[in-house]
Scaffold this motif. Structure first.
Motif, short mmCIF file in Angstrom:
data_model
loop_
_atom_site.label_atom_id
_atom_site.label_comp_id
_atom_site.label_asym_id
_atom_site.label_seq_id
_atom_site.Cartn_x
_atom_site.Cartn_y
_atom_site.Cartn_z
N ALA A 107 23.02 -10.37 -25.26
CA ALA A 107 24.17 -10.29 -24.75
C ALA A 107 24.48 -8.75 -24.40
O ALA A 107 25.19 -8.46 -23.27
N GLN A 113 27.06 -9.81 -18.07
CA GLN A 113 27.80 -10.36 -19.21
C GLN A 113 28.11 -11.64 -19.28
O GLN A 113 29.36 -11.70 -19.39
N CYS A 114 27.12 -12.70 -18.96
CA CYS A 114 27.70 -14.09 -19.04
C CYS A 114 27.27 -14.63 -20.50
O CYS A 114 27.53 -15.77 -20.47
N TRP A 116 27.93 -15.04 -24.44
CA TRP A 116 28.93 -15.11 -25.55
C TRP A 116 28.15 -15.31 -26.87
O TRP A 116 28.07 -16.64 -26.85
N TYR A 135 27.40 -19.18 -25.68
CA TYR A 135 27.74 -19.86 -24.40
C TYR A 135 27.20 -18.75 -23.32
O TYR A 135 26.75 -17.62 -23.55
N THR B 168 33.24 -7.57 -26.45
CA THR B 168 33.56 -8.87 -27.00
C THR B 168 32.52 -9.81 -26.88
O THR B 168 32.99 -11.29 -27.12
N ARG B 169 31.40 -9.62 -26.29
CA ARG B 169 30.47 -10.51 -26.19
C ARG B 169 29.79 -11.10 -27.36
O ARG B 169 29.26 -12.18 -27.58
N TRP B 170 29.48 -10.14 -28.45
CA TRP B 170 28.70 -10.41 -29.55
C TRP B 170 29.21 -10.06 -30.78
O TRP B 170 30.47 -9.41 -30.76
N GLY B 173 31.88 -13.32 -30.25
CA GLY B 173 32.02 -13.87 -28.71
C GLY B 173 32.57 -15.24 -28.36
O GLY B 173 31.63 -16.08 -27.98
N HIS B 174 33.85 -15.36 -28.73
CA HIS B 174 34.58 -16.57 -28.46
C HIS B 174 34.82 -16.50 -26.91
O HIS B 174 35.35 -15.66 -26.36
N HIS B 175 34.30 -17.67 -26.14
CA HIS B 175 34.28 -17.38 -24.73
C HIS B 175 35.74 -17.79 -24.09
O HIS B 175 36.32 -18.48 -24.56
#
Lengths: 213, 585, 239
Positions: A107, A113-114, A116, A135, B168-170, B173-175
């Protein structure tokens, strides 16, 4: 003044030559139209003549390094004889061990940054090396392969499956953990050399460890 | 370890040394200098024009490589890179400071015509006005766009954080899709109290405001505007040309750009250094290997990294293979523009496919190779790669190039359409900052691989072909000759490639780049591809500017096509070999 | 017993009996069946194998589209090799690459100019949802916000084989269509999509009123966005 062939005719001669060559290939590979060997021969740098791949019937085999969409690798549950157990509900091999430890390197390194990830926690609230949600937005993914390249646990790999066209994107193009999880048997199928290399590395490491101990 | 030979020395020639030049400027203009260091000469705003004129006329800095700007917290800095065509060497860096409030800098267009589009780009992206510019308008965005995107305080609608990786990704990281984070639920933002219903878009205007002019002939014809593009089969992408015609004769061409402006620089300043490599693939999507190479060279210069021998050879092999197929494809596309519909292009693309197969086997993708890393390449060559490459270089490609040459270069129609069309003189080609085959087609012997040898190009024996007439035919032949020279390089590289490591150090995704700035450049098939990178020591570049050869070459399109017929315009544009991904970035 | 019984039939309703007799001796099929079994397959077979795309390349994917039409993947095997320069003659728009805000009015206009039946194929991540450039200020994040898209082909860029797979998916879609429900034979003109306007930012003309309303109500605007924490904020909170 010597006679000079008009340039227009010279060009036409080359086209004619090309046309004749395409028929040569037809004779050479007569009766072996959808033969994989004949296809490889025609498509290689040594080939000549007709060059077309008759797509749905014959397909170009993607090379091992080919990268399309990432997927997560799990080791399947094995029965007594060492064969993977098939999960009756999904038809896929049952999950024995998820390799992803939710370290978050993929990540972090992902350029658009795709990816999650939600890390799992123990009931006490401490982080656990597992992920509960994962995700990948494949409409943002740029197929660069960094996630697979920098993953220290060989848990994320690039898939070879490119036949993904569909009629809708809002649901089906956001891959969740269920879609992403693929068995290591499949991984070994599409990346035979890589798996061999990983195995050799692992054995060397273990041997070194044993020596130390 | 095969890191025995150091990378090519890139010491500037003494004549290009900033300190010496600064002394010379000081004696001539005592109060023009603000400061001078190895990073560049800072000139006072009011003296810029005369210093530039002096540099060009007396010190033979006749070529303006690059114009860009940096947004510092206290000031704007406009950066110029100038060099000499005959002398070569590393370019000289000139800088001018501008105030944060209402920044104005004198325009260099009277001295270097090549500054035209680049200054417009700086104005468009940073809002720095250029005094004396003949046509200072937005170039990549449209007129009326709100804000100057490359300023640090500009936040785009989907703005999430200043730097990548985003927090916010890790971990948690709620999509969330980007649309939901934006109040307009789309990639837009409007000023407060904006009235969209009453809004009227601006009317298109043409650069030459001389329309009602009536020609002096007895026919009394009026000038006419012909719009070509952005969707046109022959504009090689989404380029739009506003063409002013007198009858069928071209009076002026104004390229309208930005239809593929994908914000590479803004995204690049947010990315990590490593994250920018796959984005460079998508600049000039015909030549991703060369783009990787130029970028990686720039950052390596900043980091002071050495590259293992084998990796250098692999890089050269990949870059030159790309050059061959790019030039071949261009020849096909040019024939296409001339009406030899598709047949030659298909022949060229067939060869391209073979090389793409090899790229796919080595790097994983046909076009977006993402193959080079800082300090080496991503992975070693797969089995059989070298044998295949040898076969292509020694047997197949020479044959195909001969075929493509005899196919149509002697064709009477081809000659009639290309000979003496789109002529640009050597002086103009240099002054308009054209690069690559366009520059060399006019007789200027300038190739970055020789002018400032990078990688291991100084070891190979090859020539720089130059044209004489500067017309479309010469530019076409340049591609053919250059492809042959690339084959020469490839032959030597494939013979000499050593075994050994392909990467210095361990694979690491966290890259530390020391503070500083660099202008790294390489010879792309389209011309000089440069990356101007300012590092502030963090994992993300502070400024990331791309000197795109196709973009700057387009500056000369107007000059080249004036006086020719409108039917020639397509082929003149074709001879530029523009790739819109790079033009608009 | 049953043999005898069959011979005697009591006719209760003469009409019913007549209908029965006619059905037995004359081939009768409903109009629906004719369409389903004969006209539709024929009609779709013709359409499916002559989908002419518009010669319209946007970005990187356009090069893969050109490769698809070149000799190796040979799109003409599907009857799609005629890349038309004019939208009036085209059936399919392959949106091959990033659609930027500046380009969008031209794309919408091209779509409006295409004659029905028309199809749109979004090739690659950029055309589908903005792709890696989604965060850019000049990039349309998903063309489907403006024009209806029939098939999405993921990939960055999709290989020629992936594009061919997408085209076959489109053919399957065409096969499922029926002449009875075809919108393009209905009376009345289909409404054109209004051209987006380039203002201070891209203005979707269909949303102009909503935009004006929201631009005048900053409190309402603030509640419409999901707030997510930036890195600095998370760090601060942890401390």
């Amino acid at each position: 003044m010597a006679f000079k062939i008009p340039g227009v005719l010279v060009g036409m001669g080359i086209t004619l030559n090309r046309v004749i060559k395409t028929f040569q290939g037809d004779f050479k590979h007569f009766g072996r139209r959808y033969d994989q060997k004949a296809l490889d021969e025609r498509q290689s740098v040594y080939g000549s003549g007709i060059f077309t791949v008759q797509y749905p019937e014959e397909k170009l085999k993607p090379p091992e390094n080919f990268r399309f969409i990432p997927f997560l690798v799990y080791d399947p549950k094995l029965d007594e004889s060492g064969k993977p157990v098939i999960d009756a509900a999904t038809g896929k091999e049952a999950i024995g061990y998820e390799r992803c430890t939710s370290c978050g390197i993929c990540a972090k390194v992902c350029p658009p940054q795709c990816i999650w990830i939600v890390r799992a926690t123990t009931p006490e609230g401490k982080p656990k090396p597992e992920c509960t949600e994962f995700y990948i937005d494949i409409d943002v993914c740029m197929n660069c392969g960094y996630c697979a390249e920098y993953c220290p646990f060989d848990a994320i790999k690039m898939d070879h499956d490119y036949e993904l066209a569909n009629y809708e994107r809002h649901v089906s193009h956001i891959y969740d953990i269920n879609t992403l999880m693929k068995s290591s048997t499949y991984h070994a199928q599409i990346h035979p050399l890589d798996v061999a290399r990983e195995k050799a590395d692992k054995e060397a490491k273990e041997a070194a460890k044993a020596k130390k101990a | 370890m095969a890191v025995n030979a150091p990378p090519a020395e890139t010491k500037p020639l003494s004549a290009n040394d900033p300190q010496t030049i600064a002394e010379q400027i000081k004696t001539k203009f005592p109060d023009a200098l603000e400061s001078a260091s190895a990073q560049g000469i800072v000139i006072k705003r009011d003296h810029l024009l005369e210093v530039a004129r002096h540099l060009r006329e007396s010190l033979t800095f006749d070529y303006l490589n690059n114009v860009t700007s940096v947004d510092f917290p206290d000031r704007f800095e406009v950066v110029y890179h100038v060099s000499s065509i005959d002398r070569g060497g590393a370019p000289l860096t000139l800088k001018v400071n501008a105030a944060r409030e209402n920044p104005v800098v004198p325009s260099l267009v009277p001295v270097y015509r090549g500054a035209d589009f680049q200054e417009r780009e700086v104005y468009d992206m940073m809002g720095i006005r250029f005094d004396g510019h003949p046509y200072l308008r937005r170039i990549l965005m449209w007129d009326g766009f709100e804000g100057y995107p490359l300023r640090k305080d500009y936040h785009e609608p989907y703005f999430e954080d200043e730097k990548k990786p985003f927090g916010t990704r890790w971990d948690q990281g709620h999509h969330v899709i980007a649309e939901d984070r934006n109040p307009w639920h789309d990639n837009v933002q409007y000023p407060a109290n904006f009235d969209a219903v009453a809004f009227k878009a601006q009317i298109d205007t043409v650069r030459e405001q001389t329309l009602p002019d009536v020609s002096p002939t007895r026919l009394k014809t009026e000038k006419m505007i012909l719009n070509i593009g952005p969707q046109h089969p022959s504009t090689h992408g989404v380029l739009r040309l506003k063409t002013t015609l007198d009858g069928e004769t071209i009076v002026g061409v104004e390229p309208v750009l930005g239809y593929l402006h994908r914000n590479h620089e803004k995204i690049g300043e947010r990315n990590t250094y490593l994250g920018n490599i796959p984005f460079t693939d998508r600049l000039d999507y015909f030549t991703s290997m060369n783009n990787n190479h130029a970028y990686v060279i720039g950052v390596e210069k900043l980091m002071g990294l050495r590259v293992p021998e084998r990796a250098e050879y692999i890089r050269v092999i990949m870059a030159e293979l790309t050059r061959v197929i790019s030039h071949m494809a261009l020849m096909g596309f040019m024939y296409n523009d001339l009406g030899a519909f598709y047949t030659p292009l298909i022949y060229a693309l067939e060869e391209r496919e073979l090389v793409l197969d090899m790229f796919e086997a080595a790097s994983g993708s046909r076009m977006m190779c993402n193959y080079m890393r800082f300090g080496g390449v991503a992975r070693d060559l797969p089995d059989g790669f070298l044998d295949k490459a040898k076969h292509l270089v020694e047997e197949r490609f020479p044959r195909v190039l001969d075929e493509l040459e005899t196919y149509l270069t002697g064709n009477e129609i081809f000659l009639a359409r290309t000979k003496g069309v789109g002529v640009i003189s050597r002086e103009d080609a240099i002054n308009y900052s054209t690069a690559g085959p366009v520059l060399r087609g006019s007789g200027a012997k300038y190739d970055v691989r020789r002018a400032e040898p990078y990688s291991i190009y100084d070891r190979f024996d090859f020539d720089i072909p130059v044209g004489t007439a500067g017309d479309v035919r010469d530019r076409f032949l340049m591609r053919l000759w250059e492809a042959r020279q690339s084959l020469r390089i490839l032959k030597q590289a494939l013979k000499d490639i050593p075994a050994g490591e392909i990467m210095t150090g361990k694979k690491n995704y966290q890259i530390r780049v020391p503070k500083g700035e660099v202008y790294g450049r390489g010879e792309n098939p389209k011309g000089e591809l440069g990356f101007y990178i300012v590092s502030d020591g963090t994992p993300n570049p502070y400024r990331y500017h791309i000197r795109a050869p196709s973009f700057i070459n387009l500056t000369a399109l107007d000059r080249m096509s004036k006086g020719y017929k409108v039917a020639d315009l397509i082929i003149i544009l074709g001879s530029h070999d523009v790739v819109m991904g790079e033009v608009d970035r | 017993m049953s043999e005898g019984m069959q011979q005697i039939q009591i006719v209760q309703n003469e009409d019913e009996w007549l209908e029965d007799q006619v059905r037995r001796s004359v081939f009768v099929a409903s109009w629906d069946k004719v369409i389903d079994k004969i006209i539709d397959p024929l009609y779709n077979w013709g359409r499916r194998n002559s989908v002419w795309p518009i010669g319209f390349g946007l970005a990187c994917c356009a090069i893969e589209m050109i490769c698809t039409s070149a000799s190796r993947f040979d799109i003409s095997r599907f009857g799609m090799e005629l890349f038309r320069a004019s939208p009036r003659q085209a059936d399919l728009m392959i949106v091959s690459g990033t659609v930027t805000k500046k380009m969008l009015p031209a794309v919408v206009r091209l779509y409006n100019q295409m004659a029905e039946p028309k199809y749109v194929l979004a090739m690659g991540a950029c055309a589908s949802a903005g792709g890696p450039f989604k965060e850019g200020y000049n990039v349309v994040s998903g063309l489907d916000k403006f024009i209806p898209i029939d098939v999405y082909v993921p990939g960055c860029p999709p290989t020629p084989q992936a594009l061919l797979n997408g085209l076959m998916t489109l053919q399957k879609k065409i096969d499922k269509q029926t002449i009875r429900e075809a919108a393009w034979y209905k009376k009345g003109q289909a409404e054109a999509i209004p051209d987006p306007v380039l203002g201070p930012d891209l203005i979707d003309a269909r949303r102009a009123e909503e935009i004006t309303m929201l631009a005048h109500a900053p409190d309402q605007l603030a509640t419409r966005a999901i707030k997510i924490q930036t890195k600095a904020e998370t760090k601060h909170e942890k401390k």
